[in-house]
Design a protein around this motif. Structure first.
Motif, short mmCIF file in Angstrom:
data_model
loop_
_atom_site.label_atom_id
_atom_site.label_comp_id
_atom_site.label_asym_id
_atom_site.label_seq_id
_atom_site.Cartn_x
_atom_site.Cartn_y
_atom_site.Cartn_z
N SER A 89 0.64 -1.21 -0.12
CA SER A 89 -0.09 0.10 0.22
C SER A 89 1.06 1.15 -0.04
CB SER A 89 -0.97 -0.17 1.28
OG SER A 89 -1.85 -0.90 1.27
N THR A 90 0.43 2.23 -0.76
CA THR A 90 1.36 3.44 -0.52
C THR A 90 0.51 4.66 -0.47
OG1 THR A 90 0.89 3.57 -3.19
CG2 THR A 90 3.03 2.52 -2.43
N GLY A 91 1.16 5.77 -0.35
CA GLY A 91 0.48 7.14 -0.38
C GLY A 91 1.35 8.16 0.09
N ASP A 92 1.06 9.35 -0.20
CA ASP A 92 1.72 10.55 -0.05
C ASP A 92 1.07 11.40 1.16
OD1 ASP A 92 3.65 10.07 -1.84
OD2 ASP A 92 2.31 10.87 -3.60
N ILE A 93 1.78 11.70 2.28
CA ILE A 93 1.00 12.18 3.48
C ILE A 93 1.54 13.62 3.76
CG2 ILE A 93 0.96 11.98 6.04
CD1 ILE A 93 1.15 8.93 5.45
N PRO A 94 0.71 14.82 3.66
CA PRO A 94 1.37 15.94 3.97
C PRO A 94 1.44 16.00 5.39
CG PRO A 94 -1.29 15.97 3.50
CD PRO A 94 -0.59 14.58 3.33
N THR A 95 2.67 16.74 5.69
CA THR A 95 3.10 17.10 7.14
C THR A 95 3.55 18.50 7.17
OG1 THR A 95 5.40 16.45 7.31
CG2 THR A 95 3.80 14.73 7.12
N GLY A 98 6.72 18.67 5.05
CA GLY A 98 6.67 18.48 3.65
C GLY A 98 5.92 17.10 3.68
N THR A 99 5.73 16.70 2.38
CA THR A 99 5.08 15.46 2.16
C THR A 99 6.07 14.22 2.07
OG1 THR A 99 3.73 16.53 0.34
CG2 THR A 99 3.62 14.33 0.25
N ALA A 100 5.15 13.15 3.10
CA ALA A 100 6.02 11.90 3.20
C ALA A 100 5.54 10.79 2.36
CB ALA A 100 5.99 11.63 4.83
N SER A 101 6.28 10.24 1.33
CA SER A 101 5.95 9.00 0.82
C SER A 101 6.11 7.86 1.56
CB SER A 101 6.66 9.12 -0.52
OG SER A 101 8.06 9.09 -0.60
N VAL A 102 4.95 7.08 1.68
CA VAL A 102 4.89 6.06 2.46
C VAL A 102 4.69 4.96 1.54
CG1 VAL A 102 4.03 5.00 4.47
CG2 VAL A 102 4.27 7.45 4.24
N VAL A 103 5.29 3.55 2.00
CA VAL A 103 4.72 2.13 1.60
C VAL A 103 4.61 1.45 2.57
CG1 VAL A 103 7.37 1.64 1.11
CG2 VAL A 103 5.34 0.35 -0.14
N ALA A 104 3.53 0.68 2.77
CA ALA A 104 3.35 -0.62 3.65
C ALA A 104 3.08 -1.86 3.30
CB ALA A 104 2.34 0.16 4.63
N TYR A 313 8.89 14.71 12.18
CA TYR A 313 10.26 14.80 12.96
C TYR A 313 11.12 13.69 11.99
CZ TYR A 313 7.74 16.91 16.69
OH TYR A 313 6.90 17.76 17.40
N LEU A 314 10.74 12.89 11.42
CA LEU A 314 11.72 11.77 10.48
C LEU A 314 12.02 12.16 9.27
CD1 LEU A 314 9.60 8.53 12.01
CD2 LEU A 314 11.93 9.45 12.94
#
Length: 315
Positions: A89-95, A98-104, A313-314
């Motif tokens: 599963s993927t997604g781009d998460i606004p923080t 900046g935007t974090a691109s995530v895969v799970a 933070y990461l």
């Protein structure tokens, strides 16, 4: 010409003098450019070693279905899709950073070996800059009342230090001598987690995320996690005593964190970039005879929400 690792070819003119400045530009008939990995990394266009997928900022690994559903809901990721027989599963998460691109993804099953295989698949297809193992864990109370203290069900442990407890020597009379191994996440990850707790307080207090628990806040603690292949369901087990004597800041146990830290250490020599790692575990039980599945959803959703809060933070 071949500046800084890139190769260029053209039939036009290159001006080396004057005050003009051209970056990543070629001119002329059939001009082409091959950008170096470092340049592609800076431009944010680098693909993973498996090809076809851009590199992701964060790779999240879960084990149980409840853990994966919590990650999808709390992080807002797409439903799993198949890639070479595996599901991600993927997604781009606004923080705020900046935007974090995530895969799970989920592991094949519980345990150290399965999580190492899942990490290898994720590295091959998405090459995340950070690995996060998220889900449930058993709390070690070490004298705390079971309904109070850091390891109350629903609380969350953020760990940058793992104690692997299964390495051991068995001597005469079946006496066990444990040979624990401890590993710490890279300094940049520890600093990021420290910054989170500086801002939020320690323990951080967060309003409940699950129906029936929304009126009560849960606590987020920074502590050690003990990891091995054994499911601990005895409040007086030898493993619990060993972990307490080893370091009384070991707050929880699981069956996968040791594999994560081992995989990271053995792959840190790769030239394609050394990711960081982090473990986030929601407490679902007391790792004792009363262990059951009743608080799995509570623990999983709280842990996934903390991952979402840590992303700025990461990055």
């Amino acid at each position: 010409m071949n500046p800084h690792g890139s190769t260029q070819g053209n039939s036009g003119i290159v001006n080396m003098g004057g005050s003009n400045s051209f970056t990543n530009t070629v001119v002329g008939n059939e001009a082409h450019m091959t950008v170096s990995p470092n340049t592609a990394e800076a431009l944010g266009t680098r693909t993973a070693p498996g090809g076809g997928e851009r590199r992701r900022d964060v790779g999240v690994v879960t084990i149980l279905p409840t853990e994966m559903r919590a990650v999808l809901d709390e992080l807002g990721l797409d439903r799993p899709r198949k890639k070479e027989g595996l599901f991600f599963s993927t997604g781009d998460i606004p923080t705020d950073s900046g935007t974090a691109s995530v895969v799970a993804t989920r592991t094949h099953g519980p345990g150290q070996r399965s999580v190492m295989a899942a990490l290898d698949h994720m590295r091959h297809h998405f090459a995340p800059r950070l690995w996060v193992l998220v889900g449930i864990g058993g709390g070690l109370h070490h004298g705390y009342n079971r309904d109070e203290g850091p390891t109350r069900a629903g609380n969350v442990i953020v760990s940058t230090r793992i104690v692997y407890y299964d390495a051991r020597k068995i001597t005469t009379g079946d006496r066990v001598q444990r040979r624990g191994e401890e590993r710490q996440a890279p300094a940049r990850i520890v600093h990021a987690v420290n910054a989170y707790f500086t801002d939020q307080g320690e323990p951080a207090m967060i309003r409940g995320r699950v129906d029936g628990h929304r009126k009560r806040s849960f606590e987020v603690h920074h502590g050690l996690i003990g990891s091995g292949e054994a499911v601990i369901a005895d409040g007086d087990s030898e493993v619990r005593h060993w972990l307490r004597d080893y370091n009384d800041k070991v707050l929880a146990v699981d069956m996968e964190s040791g594999g994560l830290s081992q995989f990271w250490q053995e792959n840190s020599v790769r030239g394609e970039g050394d990711p960081g790692w982090l473990v986030v575990r929601g407490i679902s039980d007391g790792a004792n005879a009363e262990k059951d599945d009743g608080a799995h959803g509570l623990a999983a959703y709280n842990a996934a929400h903390v991952v979402r809060e840590l992303l700025p933070y990461l990055l």
